[in-house]
Design a protein around this motif. Sequence first.
Motif, mmCIF file in Angstrom:
data_model
loop_
_atom_site.group_PDB
_atom_site.id
_atom_site.type_symbol
_atom_site.label_atom_id
_atom_site.label_comp_id
_atom_site.label_asym_id
_atom_site.label_seq_id
_atom_site.Cartn_x
_atom_site.Cartn_y
_atom_site.Cartn_z
ATOM 1 N N PHE A 24 12.331 9.370 -6.742
ATOM 2 C CA PHE A 24 12.707 9.372 -5.325
ATOM 3 C C PHE A 24 13.978 8.560 -5.088
ATOM 4 N N LEU A 25 14.150 7.464 -5.842
ATOM 5 C CA LEU A 25 15.228 6.524 -5.523
ATOM 6 C C LEU A 25 16.496 6.698 -6.364
ATOM 7 N N ALA A 26 16.325 6.939 -7.661
ATOM 8 C CA ALA A 26 17.417 6.627 -8.584
ATOM 9 C C ALA A 26 18.490 7.704 -8.717
ATOM 10 N N GLN A 53 10.698 2.612 0.584
ATOM 11 C CA GLN A 53 11.646 3.329 -0.277
ATOM 12 C C GLN A 53 12.736 3.976 0.568
ATOM 13 N N LYS A 54 12.322 4.603 1.676
ATOM 14 C CA LYS A 54 13.311 5.228 2.571
ATOM 15 C C LYS A 54 14.226 4.172 3.163
ATOM 16 N N GLU A 55 13.605 3.047 3.570
ATOM 17 C CA GLU A 55 14.379 1.953 4.152
ATOM 18 C C GLU A 55 15.409 1.420 3.154
ATOM 19 N N LEU A 56 14.977 1.312 1.907
ATOM 20 C CA LEU A 56 15.884 0.779 0.882
ATOM 21 C C LEU A 56 17.081 1.710 0.697
ATOM 22 N N LEU A 57 16.819 3.022 0.714
ATOM 23 C CA LEU A 57 17.922 3.974 0.558
ATOM 24 C C LEU A 57 18.884 3.863 1.738
ATOM 25 N N ARG A 58 18.340 3.654 2.926
ATOM 26 C CA ARG A 58 19.193 3.483 4.111
ATOM 27 C C ARG A 58 20.060 2.227 3.946
ATOM 28 N N ILE A 59 19.412 1.121 3.521
ATOM 29 C CA ILE A 59 20.136 -0.143 3.344
ATOM 30 C C ILE A 59 21.182 -0.008 2.231
ATOM 31 N N ASP A 102 0.844 -1.197 0.000
ATOM 32 C CA ASP A 102 0.000 0.000 0.000
ATOM 33 C C ASP A 102 0.883 1.252 0.000
ATOM 34 N N ALA A 103 0.289 2.385 -0.318
ATOM 35 C CA ALA A 103 1.055 3.615 -0.554
ATOM 36 C C ALA A 103 1.960 3.998 0.621
ATOM 37 N N GLN A 104 1.421 3.929 1.834
ATOM 38 C CA GLN A 104 2.221 4.331 3.007
ATOM 39 C C GLN A 104 3.429 3.419 3.182
ATOM 40 N N THR A 105 3.165 2.112 3.140
ATOM 41 C CA THR A 105 4.242 1.136 3.321
ATOM 42 C C THR A 105 5.281 1.293 2.224
#
Lengths: 266, 279
Positions: free
Chosen positions: A206-208, A180-186, A172-175
């Motif tokens: 946002f990510l790339a 996405q933030k978690e992935l950038l941290r990892i 879902d949108a919130q998760t």
Amino acid sequence: MDGNEVKVSISISSLSKVFTKEKKEVVALRDFALEVKEGEFVCLLGPSGCGKTTVLRIVAGLEDKTSGSVKLQGKEINSAGPDRGMVFQEFALFPWRTVRKNIEFGLDVKKVPESERTAISTKYIELVGLKGFEDSHPKELSGGMKQRVGIARALANEPKVLLMDEPFGALDAQTRNLMQKELLRIWSATKKTILFVTHSVDEAVFLADRIVVMTARPGKVREIIPVNLPRPRDRTSREFIEVRGKVLAELDEEFEKARAKELSPD
Amino acid sequence: MNSIVKSLHRLILSNWRRVALGLASMALFLTIWSLYAAWLRADWPFHGTPSGAWEYIPYPWEVLEAFYLSIWSHPVSGLYMGEHVYASLKRIITGFILAFALAVPAGLLMGRLWGAEAVGKPLVELFRPIPPLAWIPIFLLIFGVIWGPIAIVFLGVFFPILLNIQFGARSVDPTLIDAARTLGARRLDIFTKVVLPFTIPYLMTGVTVGLGIGWMCIVAAEMLGAVGGGVGYFIFTTAGNSQYPYMYAGMLMIGILSILTTGIAGLFERRVSKWMGMR
């Protein structure tokens, strides 16, 4: 890294893929070319059916290419292997294995001794924020948690690159935003090269580091758009919206082309 | 907290209803049976002349008495009921083990390799619809009185296990295999670490179904001869001797044994599935 000495991780050139469906040939990819640098975060973006997942699956070695060359650190890729970790949209967790045992799957296959295995899985359980859930089974977890397991499982193998096939598409949108933030941290903690397939413009911006916009089928590279915005990125900032608009404009044209093709009789 | 208590309460209540309805259906069945037996004999509440068929339908309590007596005495070939049960169980278990040992590898192969499926399918389709009972005459001739009945049980158990495990092996989620491959798994790893665990719940279903069919076959298998007795043998012998209450007692025993074995298998199935996190 100092100066210009950035190594190439994934190198794809003149890649083509032809599927045969009911005796009819469908050209999924034609002359696709891309270089991904060591430690880079690249998103593949395109209209559905453009072959972005096919590119990823060929790099993973799950699909054979028809022609062209796909190299990982200079070596030609011909089959699946643990040097390329993959994260799936459907999570693809083994339901009979606990979180820890899922993460240890690749280590099991490699016959890593148990003490070392536990140390590695503990490290990645902590990295992705799954502490306390080691002994849970996948069905007891939420979608976001499941994908944390998927990411940890891929990373535990110490792959050279991480291939992600719409990993947050089922959330879902919130998760999705949180992940996405978690992935950038990892990503910043592990410095992995990431090739990420998505159909969300917002997610890609946002990510790339770079966004590869693909053409409608047969898929090839239409445009590579660098995203030179500092992280963490603010979705509401003027710069963000500007890049977003640029990507959307590129993509819209391809959507139109794909639609026109669908409507026109063969 | 309140909702937990409530749902627990509801669970007990719904189970009470189940138990009560189960008992009621049992009581209704026994009443109709007793009335029918009474009518045949012109006992109370009926009167007139008894029917000639009265001895075929004993009262339920006569069957229960025969059941009790057969445990403590030996109306048939000098064997206690326990010995008959043991003889039948031995046949079921031997037939089951043989069927399991063959059906599991065959089902796995047929589920995963199209070549094995192409070879096996015509044979399975040809032999599966033939009732195990049709094989009795030839099996007794070929395998004799000791292995003949076991071979019948084998046939009954073999196909449910084969088909369930084949179905399980075929329905392995392909993305799980993709995931395993990207984690470095090769063919053998994929087989032992993905396909095999995936099929275990299907295998358990096959076992439960197979055991039930095994019990159906055993009575018929023991019809033409059974060394060392057997519950099926018990039924046919008592029927031949017109000891009808004993015959029904033997039938009751088959029912109880079948409920027990499939119940245990079912319990085991749920345990394994839960332990594996599949359910």
